[in-house]
Write a protein that holds these residues in place. Sequence first.
Motif, mmCIF file in Angstrom:
data_model
loop_
_atom_site.group_PDB
_atom_site.id
_atom_site.type_symbol
_atom_site.label_atom_id
_atom_site.label_comp_id
_atom_site.label_asym_id
_atom_site.label_seq_id
_atom_site.Cartn_x
_atom_site.Cartn_y
_atom_site.Cartn_z
ATOM 1 N N MET A 93 -10.257 6.386 1.345
ATOM 2 C CA MET A 93 -9.347 5.245 1.408
ATOM 3 C C MET A 93 -7.966 5.593 0.849
ATOM 4 S SD MET A 93 -11.995 2.260 0.168
ATOM 5 C CE MET A 93 -10.730 1.003 0.055
ATOM 6 N N ILE A 94 -7.952 6.267 -0.291
ATOM 7 C CA ILE A 94 -6.675 6.577 -0.946
ATOM 8 C C ILE A 94 -5.846 7.557 -0.122
ATOM 9 C CG2 ILE A 94 -5.663 7.674 -2.990
ATOM 10 C CD1 ILE A 94 -8.014 6.534 -4.598
ATOM 11 N N SER A 95 -6.502 8.449 0.605
ATOM 12 C CA SER A 95 -5.792 9.451 1.382
ATOM 13 C C SER A 95 -5.349 8.944 2.759
ATOM 14 C CB SER A 95 -6.671 10.695 1.560
ATOM 15 O OG SER A 95 -7.864 10.379 2.255
ATOM 16 N N ALA A 96 -5.671 7.697 3.079
ATOM 17 C CA ALA A 96 -5.289 7.131 4.377
ATOM 18 C C ALA A 96 -3.773 6.986 4.462
ATOM 19 C CB ALA A 96 -5.961 5.781 4.576
ATOM 20 N N HIS A 97 -3.238 7.171 5.670
ATOM 21 C CA HIS A 97 -1.790 7.124 5.870
ATOM 22 C C HIS A 97 -1.293 5.752 6.300
ATOM 23 C CE1 HIS A 97 -2.772 11.466 6.239
ATOM 24 N NE2 HIS A 97 -1.607 11.615 5.620
ATOM 25 N N SER A 98 -2.192 4.842 6.576
ATOM 26 C CA SER A 98 -1.792 3.493 6.986
ATOM 27 C C SER A 98 -2.866 2.501 6.559
ATOM 28 C CB SER A 98 -1.580 3.423 8.498
ATOM 29 O OG SER A 98 -2.831 3.607 9.170
ATOM 30 N N THR A 99 -2.490 1.233 6.579
ATOM 31 C CA THR A 99 -3.459 0.196 6.232
ATOM 32 C C THR A 99 -4.607 0.180 7.230
ATOM 33 O OG1 THR A 99 -1.692 -1.154 5.281
ATOM 34 C CG2 THR A 99 -3.768 -2.261 5.759
ATOM 35 N N GLN A 100 -4.292 0.345 8.503
ATOM 36 C CA GLN A 100 -5.340 0.350 9.524
ATOM 37 C C GLN A 100 -6.311 1.495 9.307
ATOM 38 O OE1 GLN A 100 -5.785 -1.992 12.345
ATOM 39 N NE2 GLN A 100 -7.730 -0.981 11.908
ATOM 40 N N GLU A 101 -5.792 2.667 8.998
ATOM 41 C CA GLU A 101 -6.663 3.818 8.745
ATOM 42 C C GLU A 101 -7.513 3.589 7.500
ATOM 43 O OE1 GLU A 101 -6.408 8.695 8.103
ATOM 44 O OE2 GLU A 101 -4.567 7.508 8.334
ATOM 45 N N VAL A 215 -10.795 -1.064 -5.847
ATOM 46 C CA VAL A 215 -10.092 0.002 -5.123
ATOM 47 C C VAL A 215 -9.538 -0.527 -3.800
ATOM 48 C CG1 VAL A 215 -10.361 2.243 -3.990
ATOM 49 C CG2 VAL A 215 -11.438 1.841 -6.204
ATOM 50 N N THR A 216 -10.300 -1.337 -3.087
ATOM 51 C CA THR A 216 -9.825 -1.918 -1.832
ATOM 52 C C THR A 216 -8.591 -2.770 -2.068
ATOM 53 O OG1 THR A 216 -12.078 -1.954 -0.927
ATOM 54 C CG2 THR A 216 -10.439 -3.372 0.126
ATOM 55 N N GLU A 217 -8.637 -3.586 -3.097
ATOM 56 C CA GLU A 217 -7.494 -4.443 -3.419
ATOM 57 C C GLU A 217 -6.262 -3.600 -3.742
ATOM 58 O OE1 GLU A 217 -6.300 -7.784 -6.795
ATOM 59 O OE2 GLU A 217 -8.411 -7.294 -6.417
ATOM 60 N N ALA A 218 -6.446 -2.532 -4.508
ATOM 61 C CA ALA A 218 -5.330 -1.654 -4.868
ATOM 62 C C ALA A 218 -4.758 -0.951 -3.641
ATOM 63 C CB ALA A 218 -5.787 -0.626 -5.896
ATOM 64 N N CYS A 219 -5.645 -0.520 -2.743
ATOM 65 C CA CYS A 219 -5.190 0.169 -1.527
ATOM 66 C C CYS A 219 -4.420 -0.782 -0.604
ATOM 67 C CB CYS A 219 -6.376 0.771 -0.785
ATOM 68 S SG CYS A 219 -7.084 2.240 -1.571
ATOM 69 N N LEU A 220 -4.863 -2.020 -0.504
ATOM 70 C CA LEU A 220 -4.154 -3.001 0.311
ATOM 71 C C LEU A 220 -2.760 -3.253 -0.249
ATOM 72 C CD1 LEU A 220 -6.998 -5.601 1.013
ATOM 73 C CD2 LEU A 220 -5.860 -4.141 2.707
ATOM 74 N N ALA A 221 -2.664 -3.351 -1.570
ATOM 75 C CA ALA A 221 -1.375 -3.578 -2.197
ATOM 76 C C ALA A 221 -0.457 -2.377 -2.019
ATOM 77 C CB ALA A 221 -1.573 -3.884 -3.682
ATOM 78 N N LYS A 222 -1.038 -1.173 -2.102
ATOM 79 C CA LYS A 222 -0.258 0.054 -1.946
ATOM 80 C C LYS A 222 0.319 0.158 -0.542
ATOM 81 C CE LYS A 222 -0.805 5.071 -1.750
ATOM 82 N NZ LYS A 222 -1.773 6.197 -1.850
ATOM 83 N N GLN A 223 -0.475 -0.167 0.465
ATOM 84 C CA GLN A 223 -0.014 -0.039 1.846
ATOM 85 C C GLN A 223 1.051 -1.068 2.174
ATOM 86 O OE1 GLN A 223 -0.747 2.359 3.801
ATOM 87 N NE2 GLN A 223 -2.452 3.292 2.702
ATOM 88 N N GLU A 224 0.999 -2.218 1.508
ATOM 89 C CA GLU A 224 1.967 -3.260 1.789
ATOM 90 C C GLU A 224 3.305 -2.993 1.106
ATOM 91 O OE1 GLU A 224 0.141 -6.841 0.535
ATOM 92 O OE2 GLU A 224 -1.287 -6.937 2.200
ATOM 93 N N SER A 225 3.268 -2.199 0.021
ATOM 94 C CA SER A 225 4.505 -1.945 -0.738
ATOM 95 C C SER A 225 5.406 -0.943 -0.039
ATOM 96 C CB SER A 225 4.134 -1.441 -2.128
ATOM 97 O OG SER A 225 3.411 -0.224 -2.043
#
Length: 225
Positions: A93-101, A215-225
Amino acid sequence: MTEGNSAEDRLKKEQEVAAYLEQHPEFFENHQEILEKLRLQHKVYGSVSLVERQILGLRGKAEKLQTQLNTLIDNAHSNGELLNKCAELFVAMISAHSTQEMVDRLLEHLRDNFELDNVQLWLCDDSGTLHHVNYSDIEIIRQLTDQHFIQNDPVCGRVTESISQLFGGDHELESYSMIPLGENASIGVIALGSKDVDLFTADMGTLFLRLIGDVTEACLAKQES
Protein backbone atom coordinates in the motif's frame (compact mmCIF):
# COMPACT_ATOMS: atom_id res chain seq x y z
CA MET A 1 -13.04 -36.85 79.58
CA THR A 2 -16.13 -36.54 77.40
CA GLU A 3 -16.31 -37.50 73.74
CA GLY A 4 -16.65 -33.81 72.78
CA ASN A 5 -13.49 -32.84 74.62
CA SER A 6 -11.64 -35.79 73.06
CA ALA A 7 -12.63 -34.62 69.56
CA GLU A 8 -11.55 -31.07 70.38
CA ASP A 9 -8.20 -32.31 71.72
CA ARG A 10 -7.65 -34.43 68.60
CA LEU A 11 -8.48 -31.49 66.33
CA LYS A 12 -6.11 -29.25 68.29
CA LYS A 13 -3.30 -31.78 67.99
CA GLU A 14 -3.93 -32.18 64.26
CA GLN A 15 -3.73 -28.43 63.83
CA GLU A 16 -0.48 -28.34 65.78
CA VAL A 17 0.96 -31.12 63.64
CA ALA A 18 -0.16 -29.40 60.45
CA ALA A 19 1.36 -26.11 61.59
CA TYR A 20 4.63 -27.82 62.48
CA LEU A 21 4.85 -29.60 59.10
CA GLU A 22 4.08 -26.36 57.30
CA GLN A 23 6.92 -24.64 59.15
CA HIS A 24 9.27 -27.61 58.62
CA PRO A 25 8.68 -28.93 55.09
CA GLU A 26 11.94 -30.87 55.27
CA PHE A 27 10.59 -33.07 58.07
CA PHE A 28 9.82 -36.08 55.88
CA GLU A 29 13.23 -35.84 54.21
CA ASN A 30 14.77 -36.49 57.62
CA HIS A 31 12.24 -39.19 58.50
CA GLN A 32 11.85 -41.34 55.40
CA GLU A 33 10.60 -44.27 57.45
CA ILE A 34 7.51 -42.29 58.48
CA LEU A 35 6.91 -41.04 54.94
CA GLU A 36 6.87 -44.59 53.58
CA LYS A 37 4.22 -45.63 56.09
CA LEU A 38 1.82 -42.80 55.30
CA ARG A 39 -1.13 -43.75 53.11
CA LEU A 40 -3.70 -41.45 51.52
CA GLN A 41 -7.04 -42.44 50.05
CA HIS A 42 -7.35 -41.57 46.38
CA LYS A 43 -10.72 -41.82 44.66
CA VAL A 44 -9.20 -43.19 41.45
CA TYR A 45 -6.17 -45.22 42.42
CA GLY A 46 -7.25 -46.42 45.85
CA SER A 47 -4.64 -46.21 48.63
CA VAL A 48 -1.43 -44.44 47.59
CA SER A 49 1.58 -43.17 49.49
CA LEU A 50 2.15 -39.49 50.14
CA VAL A 51 5.04 -39.49 47.66
CA GLU A 52 2.88 -41.11 45.00
CA ARG A 53 0.14 -38.56 45.66
CA GLN A 54 2.64 -35.74 45.28
CA ILE A 55 3.93 -37.24 42.04
CA LEU A 56 0.38 -37.50 40.70
CA GLY A 57 -0.25 -33.87 41.64
CA LEU A 58 2.94 -32.66 40.01
CA ARG A 59 2.20 -34.69 36.91
CA GLY A 60 -1.23 -33.08 36.66
CA LYS A 61 0.28 -29.61 37.03
CA ALA A 62 2.91 -30.41 34.41
CA GLU A 63 0.25 -31.56 31.95
CA LYS A 64 -1.77 -28.40 32.58
CA LEU A 65 1.29 -26.19 32.08
CA GLN A 66 2.18 -28.08 28.88
CA THR A 67 -1.32 -27.48 27.55
CA GLN A 68 -1.05 -23.78 28.34
CA LEU A 69 2.39 -23.63 26.71
CA ASN A 70 1.08 -25.34 23.57
CA THR A 71 -1.74 -22.80 23.40
CA LEU A 72 0.71 -19.92 23.72
CA ILE A 73 2.91 -21.39 21.00
CA ASP A 74 -0.06 -21.87 18.69
CA ASN A 75 -1.21 -18.29 19.32
CA ALA A 76 2.30 -16.95 18.76
CA HIS A 77 2.54 -18.89 15.49
CA SER A 78 -0.83 -17.57 14.30
CA ASN A 79 0.03 -14.01 15.32
CA GLY A 80 3.37 -14.30 13.56
CA GLU A 81 1.65 -15.30 10.33
CA LEU A 82 -0.83 -12.43 10.65
CA LEU A 83 1.98 -9.98 11.32
CA ASN A 84 3.82 -11.12 8.19
CA LYS A 85 0.67 -10.78 6.11
CA CYS A 86 0.04 -7.29 7.49
CA ALA A 87 3.63 -6.28 6.77
CA GLU A 88 3.30 -7.41 3.14
CA LEU A 89 0.01 -5.53 2.84
CA PHE A 90 1.42 -2.33 4.30
CA VAL A 91 4.51 -2.35 2.08
CA ALA A 92 2.32 -2.85 -0.99
CA MET A 93 0.00 0.00 0.00
CA ILE A 94 2.72 2.48 0.97
CA SER A 95 4.67 1.87 -2.24
CA ALA A 96 1.63 2.53 -4.45
CA HIS A 97 1.95 5.47 -6.84
CA SER A 98 -1.72 6.46 -6.82
CA THR A 99 -4.82 6.18 -4.70
CA GLN A 100 -6.34 3.75 -7.18
CA GLU A 101 -3.28 1.52 -7.07
CA MET A 102 -3.27 1.65 -3.29
CA VAL A 103 -6.95 0.67 -3.12
CA ASP A 104 -6.46 -2.16 -5.61
CA ARG A 105 -3.55 -3.55 -3.59
CA LEU A 106 -5.53 -3.26 -0.37
CA LEU A 107 -8.49 -5.22 -1.73
CA GLU A 108 -6.33 -7.79 -3.50
CA HIS A 109 -4.12 -8.55 -0.49
CA LEU A 110 -7.07 -8.80 1.88
CA ARG A 111 -8.89 -11.22 -0.41
CA ASP A 112 -5.96 -13.40 -1.39
CA ASN A 113 -3.43 -13.30 1.47
CA PHE A 114 -6.01 -13.26 4.27
CA GLU A 115 -8.25 -15.74 2.43
CA LEU A 116 -11.42 -13.70 2.78
CA ASP A 117 -14.53 -14.41 0.72
CA ASN A 118 -15.70 -10.84 0.27
CA VAL A 119 -13.91 -7.53 0.82
CA GLN A 120 -15.53 -4.14 0.26
CA LEU A 121 -14.24 -0.61 0.72
CA TRP A 122 -16.89 2.00 1.46
CA LEU A 123 -15.93 5.69 1.35
CA CYS A 124 -17.95 8.73 2.31
CA ASP A 125 -16.74 10.89 -0.56
CA ASP A 126 -18.90 12.83 -2.99
CA SER A 127 -16.34 12.64 -5.78
CA GLY A 128 -16.67 8.89 -6.35
CA THR A 129 -13.76 8.68 -8.77
CA LEU A 130 -12.12 5.42 -7.65
CA HIS A 131 -12.90 2.06 -9.23
CA HIS A 132 -13.80 -0.98 -7.07
CA VAL A 133 -14.92 1.36 -4.28
CA ASN A 134 -18.45 1.82 -2.90
CA TYR A 135 -19.57 5.36 -2.10
CA SER A 136 -22.27 6.23 0.38
CA ASP A 137 -23.31 8.73 3.00
CA ILE A 138 -21.98 7.82 6.44
CA GLU A 139 -25.48 7.83 7.90
CA ILE A 140 -26.59 5.13 5.46
CA ILE A 141 -23.64 2.96 6.47
CA ARG A 142 -24.47 3.46 10.13
CA GLN A 143 -28.10 2.52 9.52
CA LEU A 144 -27.15 -0.63 7.64
CA THR A 145 -24.68 -1.72 10.30
CA ASP A 146 -26.48 -0.29 13.35
CA GLN A 147 -23.06 1.01 14.40
CA HIS A 148 -21.84 4.52 15.14
CA PHE A 149 -18.26 3.45 15.92
CA ILE A 150 -18.15 5.65 19.02
CA GLN A 151 -14.97 3.89 20.24
CA ASN A 152 -13.44 3.87 16.74
CA ASP A 153 -12.82 0.12 17.14
CA PRO A 154 -13.43 -2.60 14.54
CA VAL A 155 -16.71 -4.50 14.95
CA CYS A 156 -17.00 -8.26 14.42
CA GLY A 157 -19.89 -10.70 14.49
CA ARG A 158 -22.49 -12.66 12.52
CA VAL A 159 -23.72 -11.37 9.17
CA THR A 160 -27.31 -10.13 9.24
CA GLU A 161 -29.64 -9.36 6.33
CA SER A 162 -28.88 -5.66 6.73
CA ILE A 163 -25.13 -6.05 6.93
CA SER A 164 -25.08 -8.35 3.90
CA GLN A 165 -25.97 -5.26 1.83
CA LEU A 166 -22.45 -3.99 2.47
CA PHE A 167 -21.26 -7.08 0.61
CA GLY A 168 -23.59 -6.75 -2.35
CA GLY A 169 -26.23 -8.95 -0.77
CA ASP A 170 -23.90 -11.95 -0.47
CA HIS A 171 -26.01 -14.39 1.58
CA GLU A 172 -23.30 -17.04 1.78
CA LEU A 173 -21.31 -15.01 4.26
CA GLU A 174 -21.53 -16.04 7.91
CA SER A 175 -19.21 -13.68 9.80
CA TYR A 176 -17.89 -10.20 9.17
CA SER A 177 -15.67 -7.43 10.44
CA MET A 178 -16.01 -3.72 9.81
CA ILE A 179 -12.95 -1.51 10.20
CA PRO A 180 -13.81 2.17 10.67
CA LEU A 181 -11.76 4.77 8.80
CA GLY A 182 -11.57 8.15 10.47
CA GLU A 183 -13.29 9.42 13.60
CA ASN A 184 -16.57 7.51 14.01
CA ALA A 185 -16.00 6.06 10.52
CA SER A 186 -16.36 9.54 9.00
CA ILE A 187 -14.09 8.55 6.10
CA GLY A 188 -15.70 5.15 5.55
CA VAL A 189 -15.29 1.48 6.44
CA ILE A 190 -13.49 -1.62 5.26
CA ALA A 191 -15.92 -4.54 5.28
CA LEU A 192 -14.46 -8.05 5.54
CA GLY A 193 -16.71 -11.07 5.01
CA SER A 194 -16.17 -14.79 5.45
CA LYS A 195 -18.17 -17.98 4.95
CA ASP A 196 -16.52 -19.27 8.12
CA VAL A 197 -18.85 -18.51 11.02
CA ASP A 198 -15.96 -18.59 13.49
CA LEU A 199 -13.50 -16.36 11.64
CA PHE A 200 -14.88 -13.12 13.05
CA THR A 201 -16.46 -13.24 16.50
CA ALA A 202 -17.69 -10.50 18.80
CA ASP A 203 -15.09 -11.34 21.48
CA MET A 204 -12.03 -11.64 19.24
CA GLY A 205 -8.98 -9.38 19.46
CA THR A 206 -8.89 -6.57 16.92
CA LEU A 207 -5.27 -5.36 17.10
CA PHE A 208 -4.38 -6.35 13.53
CA LEU A 209 -7.70 -5.05 12.22
CA ARG A 210 -7.03 -1.66 13.83
CA LEU A 211 -3.56 -1.62 12.26
CA ILE A 212 -5.06 -2.22 8.82
CA GLY A 213 -7.51 0.61 9.39
CA ASP A 214 -4.84 3.03 10.61
CA VAL A 215 -2.52 2.34 7.67
CA THR A 216 -5.37 2.59 5.14
CA GLU A 217 -6.48 5.89 6.62
CA ALA A 218 -2.91 7.24 6.50
CA CYS A 219 -2.45 6.10 2.89
CA LEU A 220 -5.71 7.76 1.82
CA ALA A 221 -4.62 11.01 3.45
CA LYS A 222 -1.18 10.77 1.85
CA GLN A 223 -2.58 10.29 -1.65
CA GLU A 224 -4.95 13.20 -1.27
CA SER A 225 -2.22 15.60 -0.09
